[in-house]
Write an enzyme that holds these catalytic residues in place. Structure first.
Site, short mmCIF file in Angstrom:
data_model
loop_
_atom_site.label_atom_id
_atom_site.label_comp_id
_atom_site.label_asym_id
_atom_site.label_seq_id
_atom_site.Cartn_x
_atom_site.Cartn_y
_atom_site.Cartn_z
N GLY A 116 0.79 -1.23 0.00
CA GLY A 116 0.00 0.00 0.00
C GLY A 116 0.82 1.28 0.00
O GLY A 116 0.36 2.31 0.48
N ASN A 173 1.43 3.05 -2.58
CA ASN A 173 0.67 4.02 -3.40
C ASN A 173 -0.49 4.60 -2.63
O ASN A 173 -0.79 5.80 -2.73
CB ASN A 173 0.18 3.35 -4.69
CG ASN A 173 1.25 3.33 -5.76
OD1 ASN A 173 1.56 4.36 -6.35
ND2 ASN A 173 1.83 2.16 -6.00
N MET A 201 -4.32 -6.97 -6.80
CA MET A 201 -3.82 -7.97 -7.75
C MET A 201 -4.92 -8.89 -8.28
O MET A 201 -4.73 -10.09 -8.41
CB MET A 201 -2.69 -8.79 -7.10
CG MET A 201 -1.54 -7.94 -6.58
SD MET A 201 -0.83 -6.84 -7.83
CE MET A 201 0.18 -8.01 -8.72
N ILE A 237 -8.03 -9.20 -11.39
CA ILE A 237 -8.59 -8.64 -12.62
C ILE A 237 -10.10 -8.60 -12.47
O ILE A 237 -10.70 -9.54 -11.95
CB ILE A 237 -8.18 -9.51 -13.82
CG1 ILE A 237 -6.67 -9.39 -14.06
CG2 ILE A 237 -8.96 -9.12 -15.06
CD1 ILE A 237 -6.17 -10.26 -15.18
N ASN A 269 -6.38 2.43 -12.43
CA ASN A 269 -5.34 1.50 -11.97
C ASN A 269 -3.96 2.09 -12.24
O ASN A 269 -3.80 2.90 -13.15
CB ASN A 269 -5.49 0.17 -12.74
CG ASN A 269 -4.50 -0.88 -12.30
OD1 ASN A 269 -4.26 -1.06 -11.10
ND2 ASN A 269 -3.89 -1.58 -13.24
N HIS A 286 -0.03 0.83 -13.15
CA HIS A 286 0.67 -0.35 -13.66
C HIS A 286 2.17 -0.07 -13.73
O HIS A 286 2.58 1.00 -14.19
CB HIS A 286 0.12 -0.70 -15.06
CG HIS A 286 0.77 -1.93 -15.62
ND1 HIS A 286 0.43 -3.19 -15.18
CD2 HIS A 286 1.76 -2.09 -16.52
CE1 HIS A 286 1.19 -4.07 -15.81
NE2 HIS A 286 2.00 -3.42 -16.63
C1 GRF Z 1 2.98 -1.15 -7.68
O1 GRF Z 1 4.21 -1.35 -8.34
C2 GRF Z 1 1.86 -1.02 -8.68
O2 GRF Z 1 2.25 -0.43 -9.89
C3 GRF Z 1 1.48 -2.46 -8.92
O3 GRF Z 1 1.59 -3.08 -7.66
C4 GRF Z 1 2.55 -2.38 -6.88
C5 GRF Z 1 1.85 -2.00 -5.60
O4 GRF Z 1 2.71 -1.43 -4.67
N1 GRF Z 1 0.16 -2.55 -9.51
P1 GRF Z 1 2.13 -0.81 -3.32
O5 GRF Z 1 1.26 -1.88 -2.67
O6 GRF Z 1 1.36 0.43 -3.66
O7 GRF Z 1 3.34 -0.53 -2.47
#
Ligand code: GRF
Length: 258
Positions: free
Chosen positions: A14, A16, A134, A136, A156, A158
């Site tokens: 998490g 992000n 993770m 779809i 999303n 990526h």
């Molecule tokens: C990130 O690299 C994102 O692009 C991908 O999964 C990872 C998630 O990282 N979809 P976090 O859980 O936000 O640290």
């Protein structure tokens, strides 16, 4: 400008989510996070949400899959699930994929997604933000969130410069292919895998001496900038979709001046 209510889904650390929470707190992003959900009870992202006083929940993808594998008939298939409609729309499998396998896949997906829909439906949100979630989504779920094609409501991030390297391991694919540039992409979610309209991208150089770890570190640092910036564009209503060509593309309108 109105505040955007966002729901965030995570499967892992998490980071992000943290970047989005920080941007909300600093005022850089005019948004409120109304829930954090996960398919993984151990996701650290849930802890980040709890610490910030945001409602959190876990949706039981694993339990529903287990029940399905033991006794498919005991899984609760939503009454509004239309298999033919989903099969006509899906772009995850080729058209000649065995029908029986498609039926099993999308029926199980719908059961899982109904559980998630029930949990998020108690919140009022404008945008569903996938931050390292993770899973779809099938057309069943997408159609219940995005009801107006011109205003998609699922977004999303990526870890690659799409359309290169869709799938689960974008930084590894970038590195192992010897790319000299890597990057990250924020896009709207459509019926394919990482194939939706691109909102924003950031890129970094890959230089001699870089490893998979340094590539991931460089990429994540850019993700933390890019994601709040792109959500802000949604909040500011600055994204226009154009579906007149081969692919749907997003135009970013200039910032309106006071
Ligand atoms: C990130 O690299 C994102 O692009 C991908 O999964 C990872 C998630 O990282 N979809 P976090 O859980 O936000 O640290």
């Amino acid at each position: 400008m109105a505040q955007l209510n966002i729901g965030v889904l995570v499967s892992g650390s998490g980071s992000n989510l943290q970047a989005i929470m920080d941007a909300c707190d600093s005022g850089a992003l005019p948004a409120d996070i109304v829930f954090v959900g996960s398919d993984n009870p151990d996701a650290y992202g849930l802890e980040r949400g709890r610490k910030a006083g945001i409602p959190v929940f876990v949706t039981d993808y694993v339990g529903i899959r287990k029940t399905f594998s033991q006794d498919p008939d005991s899984v609760h298939v939503p009454s509004d699930f239309d298999l033919d409609d989903v099969l006509a729309k899906q772009r995850l499998f080729p058209a000649d994929h065995p029908r029986r396998k498609l039926e099993d896949y999308f029926t199980l997906r719908a059961a899982m997604e109904k559980d998630l829909l029930d949990r998020i439906s108690v919140y009022s949100f404008d945008l569903l933000v996938l931050a390292g979630f993770m899973r779809i989504f099938s057309p069943y779920f997408i159609d219940r969130i995005t009801t107006d094609r011109t205003r998609p409501r699922i977004i999303n991030i990526h870890p690659a410069l799409l359309p290169a390297f869709p799938g689960t391991d974008g930084y590894r694919d970038t590195f192992e292919n010897g790319c000299k540039v890597g990057g990250c992409t924020v896009h709207f979610v459509d019926y394919g895998e990482d194939s939706g309209p691109i909102i924003g991208q950031k890129a970094f150089d890959i230089i001699p001496g870089d490893t998979l770890d340094t590539v991931k570190t460089k990429g994540l640092a850019l993700e933390w900038q890019l994601y709040p910036e792109c959500i802000r564009l949604v909040a500011e209503n600055r994204l226009v979709l154009d579906s007149s060509g081969r692919k749907t593309v997003v135009t970013v309108l200039p910032e309106s001046r006071p």
